[in-house]
Structure formats: C-alpha cells, structure tokens
Design a protein around this motif. Structure first.
Motif, PDB file in Angstrom:
ATOM      1  N   ASP A  42       0.717  -1.236   0.072  1.00  0.00           N
ATOM      2  CA  ASP A  42       0.155  -0.007  -0.099  1.00  0.00           C
ATOM      3  C   ASP A  42       0.736   1.454   0.012  1.00  0.00           C
ATOM      4  N   ALA A  43       2.087   1.034  -0.120  1.00  0.00           N
ATOM      5  CA  ALA A  43       3.093   2.461  -0.191  1.00  0.00           C
ATOM      6  C   ALA A  43       2.690   3.121  -1.362  1.00  0.00           C
ATOM      7  N   PRO A  44       2.783   4.496  -1.201  1.00  0.00           N
ATOM      8  CA  PRO A  44       2.588   5.267  -2.427  1.00  0.00           C
ATOM      9  C   PRO A  44       3.590   5.302  -3.413  1.00  0.00           C
ATOM     10  N   ASP A  45       3.480   5.869  -4.806  1.00  0.00           N
ATOM     11  CA  ASP A  45       4.221   5.671  -5.676  1.00  0.00           C
ATOM     12  C   ASP A  45       5.127   7.157  -5.440  1.00  0.00           C
ATOM     13  N   GLY A  46       6.491   7.071  -5.252  1.00  0.00           N
ATOM     14  CA  GLY A  46       6.972   8.462  -5.104  1.00  0.00           C
ATOM     15  C   GLY A  46       7.131   8.832  -3.701  1.00  0.00           C
ATOM     16  N   PRO A  47       8.051  10.090  -3.718  1.00  0.00           N
ATOM     17  CA  PRO A  47       8.128  10.599  -2.272  1.00  0.00           C
ATOM     18  C   PRO A  47       6.751  11.023  -1.697  1.00  0.00           C
ATOM     19  N   ALA A  48       6.745  10.861  -0.128  1.00  0.00           N
ATOM     20  CA  ALA A  48       5.688  11.535   0.321  1.00  0.00           C
ATOM     21  C   ALA A  48       5.291  13.079  -0.244  1.00  0.00           C
ATOM     22  N   GLN A  49       4.040  13.478  -0.274  1.00  0.00           N
ATOM     23  CA  GLN A  49       3.835  14.662  -0.595  1.00  0.00           C
ATOM     24  C   GLN A  49       4.559  15.962   0.098  1.00  0.00           C
ATOM     25  N   ASP A  50       4.558  15.840   1.417  1.00  0.00           N
ATOM     26  CA  ASP A  50       5.313  16.902   2.175  1.00  0.00           C
ATOM     27  C   ASP A  50       6.833  16.901   1.803  1.00  0.00           C
ATOM     28  N   VAL A 101       8.000  16.996  -1.268  1.00  0.00           N
ATOM     29  CA  VAL A 101       8.202  17.632  -2.869  1.00  0.00           C
ATOM     30  C   VAL A 101       8.155  18.977  -2.870  1.00  0.00           C
ATOM     31  N   ALA A 102       9.184  19.469  -3.476  1.00  0.00           N
ATOM     32  CA  ALA A 102       9.327  20.825  -3.343  1.00  0.00           C
ATOM     33  C   ALA A 102       8.530  21.412  -4.645  1.00  0.00           C
ATOM     34  N   ASP A 103       7.970  22.531  -4.286  1.00  0.00           N
ATOM     35  CA  ASP A 103       6.965  23.064  -5.205  1.00  0.00           C
ATOM     36  C   ASP A 103       6.774  24.567  -4.902  1.00  0.00           C
ATOM     37  N   VAL A 104       7.595  25.200  -6.090  1.00  0.00           N
ATOM     38  CA  VAL A 104       7.627  26.477  -5.995  1.00  0.00           C
ATOM     39  C   VAL A 104       6.609  27.409  -5.841  1.00  0.00           C
ATOM     40  N   PHE A 105       5.270  26.765  -6.296  1.00  0.00           N
ATOM     41  CA  PHE A 105       3.738  27.522  -6.036  1.00  0.00           C
ATOM     42  C   PHE A 105       3.356  27.504  -4.804  1.00  0.00           C
ATOM     43  N   CYS A 116       6.746  26.493   0.688  1.00  0.00           N
ATOM     44  CA  CYS A 116       8.020  25.768   0.238  1.00  0.00           C
ATOM     45  C   CYS A 116       9.235  26.573   0.346  1.00  0.00           C
ATOM     46  N   THR A 117      10.196  25.771   0.778  1.00  0.00           N
ATOM     47  CA  THR A 117      11.536  26.461   0.834  1.00  0.00           C
ATOM     48  C   THR A 117      11.981  26.902  -0.587  1.00  0.00           C
ATOM     49  N   SER A 118      11.711  26.301  -1.539  1.00  0.00           N
ATOM     50  CA  SER A 118      12.244  26.597  -2.835  1.00  0.00           C
ATOM     51  C   SER A 118      11.392  27.944  -3.032  1.00  0.00           C
ATOM     52  N   ARG A 119      10.120  28.275  -2.773  1.00  0.00           N
ATOM     53  CA  ARG A 119       9.466  29.293  -3.086  1.00  0.00           C
ATOM     54  C   ARG A 119      10.328  30.657  -2.397  1.00  0.00           C
ATOM     55  N   ALA A 120      10.679  30.494  -1.271  1.00  0.00           N
ATOM     56  CA  ALA A 120      11.378  31.556  -0.530  1.00  0.00           C
ATOM     57  C   ALA A 120      12.735  31.795  -1.260  1.00  0.00           C
TER      58      ALA A 120
END
Length: 128
Positions: free
Chosen positions: A3-11, A13-17, A21-25
C-alpha cells in the motif's frame, strides 16, 4: 499487495508555487533585483564588498549587505575573511550559486540583446 504510495511523500516534494515551500522563498530571494545582479556579478569571480558595490551600480551599502546576507543564508554565496593587513572580506559563489548565476546569465544576455525591442515596445505603449 504493497500500500506504499508511488514516489516521495507529498510533504517532501518541493513546489515553488506552494506558499510555505523553501524553494519558493529561495526563488523570491534570487529574483529580487539586487540579488540577481549580485549573483551575476559574482559569476565573474570573487569580489570584495566595495568592488561589488561599484560593480552593481546603484545599490546602497545597506541593501548590498542585506542581499549578501540573504544569499549566504540560502547557500549561494560564501563570505571569507582574509587575514591580511588590513583585513578584508571577499564574497564568492558556492556551487549552487554558480549554477543559478549561470541560468541568470542566459536571461541577462537575452534581455541585453532585446533592449532595442523592449524600448520600441515601451515607446509604442506610451503612445497609446
């Protein structure tokens, strides 16, 4: 079945929008006028504070100091105190800062090459 999700946990994932998110700053810091110009200047090599201030025409001492502190905090610039007489401080790009400056250089080159087009557009807009 797993039941593990595909890919990394949503929290993770860097998202500039995303607002927090640190990437936005970091994006906001890098795209600030003085920060972009400082990164471009340091892309040419290490600078002492006053030489950098002369290179980035129009920046105040206070704004340059704040900009360098923010870029150092975000891991894009290093500050090295050189023990000499008199002592001096030099600023240089980190590997991350060099990558960002390289991308900004492409944008700056495009804008410099397009300056006459921009001027024409501004004149046309002003004539409306």
């Amino acid at each position: 079945m797993d039941d593990a999700p595909d890919g990394p946990a949503q929290d993770l994932v860097a998202d500039v929008f995303a607002r927090d998110c640190t990437s936005r700053a970091a994006f906001e810091s890098v795209t600030a006028k003085w920060a972009s110009l400082v990164l471009l200047a340091l892309g040419e090599g290490a600078f002492r504070f006053n030489a950098l201030r002369r290179k980035v025409d129009g920046v105040s001492e206070k704004m340059l100091s704040q900009t360098l502190q923010a870029l150092e905090r975000d891991g894009m610039v290093t500050r090295e105190v050189v023990t000499a007489i008199p002592p001096r401080v030099e600023y240089e790009l980190t590997p991350l800062g060099a990558q960002i400056a390289d991308r900004l250089r492409g944008l700056a080159d495009l804008l410099e090459a397009s300056a006459t087009d921009v001027e024409a557009a501004r004149r046309g807009h002003a004539d409306r």
